[in-house]
Design an enzyme around this catalytic site. Sequence first.
Site, PDB file in Angstrom:
ATOM      1  N   HIS A  49      12.310  62.272   0.692  1.00  0.00           N
ATOM      2  CA  HIS A  49      11.137  62.530  -0.138  1.00  0.00           C
ATOM      3  C   HIS A  49      10.355  63.692   0.461  1.00  0.00           C
ATOM      4  CE1 HIS A  49      10.739  58.441  -2.366  1.00  0.00           C
ATOM      5  NE2 HIS A  49      12.010  58.804  -2.236  1.00  0.00           N
ATOM      6  N   GLU A  51       7.255  64.243   1.181  1.00  0.00           N
ATOM      7  CA  GLU A  51       6.309  63.934   2.259  1.00  0.00           C
ATOM      8  C   GLU A  51       7.034  63.718   3.586  1.00  0.00           C
ATOM      9  OE1 GLU A  51       4.521  61.919  -1.479  1.00  0.00           O
ATOM     10  OE2 GLU A  51       6.511  62.374  -0.687  1.00  0.00           O
ATOM     11  N   CYS A  84       4.636  57.385  -2.549  1.00  0.00           N
ATOM     12  CA  CYS A  84       5.278  56.149  -2.992  1.00  0.00           C
ATOM     13  C   CYS A  84       5.131  55.126  -1.854  1.00  0.00           C
ATOM     14  CB  CYS A  84       6.753  56.399  -3.294  1.00  0.00           C
ATOM     15  SG  CYS A  84       7.740  56.765  -1.820  1.00  0.00           S
ATOM     16  N   CYS A  87       6.677  56.494   1.526  1.00  0.00           N
ATOM     17  CA  CYS A  87       5.891  57.561   2.142  1.00  0.00           C
ATOM     18  C   CYS A  87       4.539  57.033   2.632  1.00  0.00           C
ATOM     19  CB  CYS A  87       5.736  58.716   1.168  1.00  0.00           C
ATOM     20  SG  CYS A  87       7.334  59.490   0.772  1.00  0.00           S
TER      21      CYS A  87
END
Length: 163
Positions: A49, A51, A84, A87
């Site tokens: 992801h 992040e 999410c 993260c």
Amino acid sequence: MRFVIELASINVTTGTGGPFAAAVFETRTGRLVSIGVNLVVLTSCSLAHAELVALANAQRAVGYFDLGAPGMPDHELVTSSEPCAMCFGAIPWSGVRRVLCGARAGDAEAIGFDEGPKPKRWIAALEQRGITVVRDLCRREAVAVLRQYKQRGGMIYNTHRES
């Protein structure tokens, strides 16, 4: 934030990943430390992801696993969409002191993404740990990238919602 949203848009138009991007900056100086874009599909790795990529790159750049260690300048994570569940879980251990978000989790969910079981009071949970959260920065522009991804037929992955 506009820089991060542009990274997300480039990721969509070049077909290199999902509609998410992030960057780590030194808070006081605004110096860019690292960037990250969503690479889940490209790398076949559900952990890639934006992040997490940005945080890992920042930790490598500074040479230490804790961006909030004594003697280190304060760092902030700027992300095109709210984190999410995965993260969110990584943020407290990253050492960042501030998180700035563009789109909301509901905006990502509106195009089909599953943001996971994040606590309802996730902002308060981070703030209890000394991490400031700022939401809705350039939200309209960030949502436009999400919609662009959906319109281009981008893969909506990891949708394991319970019925």
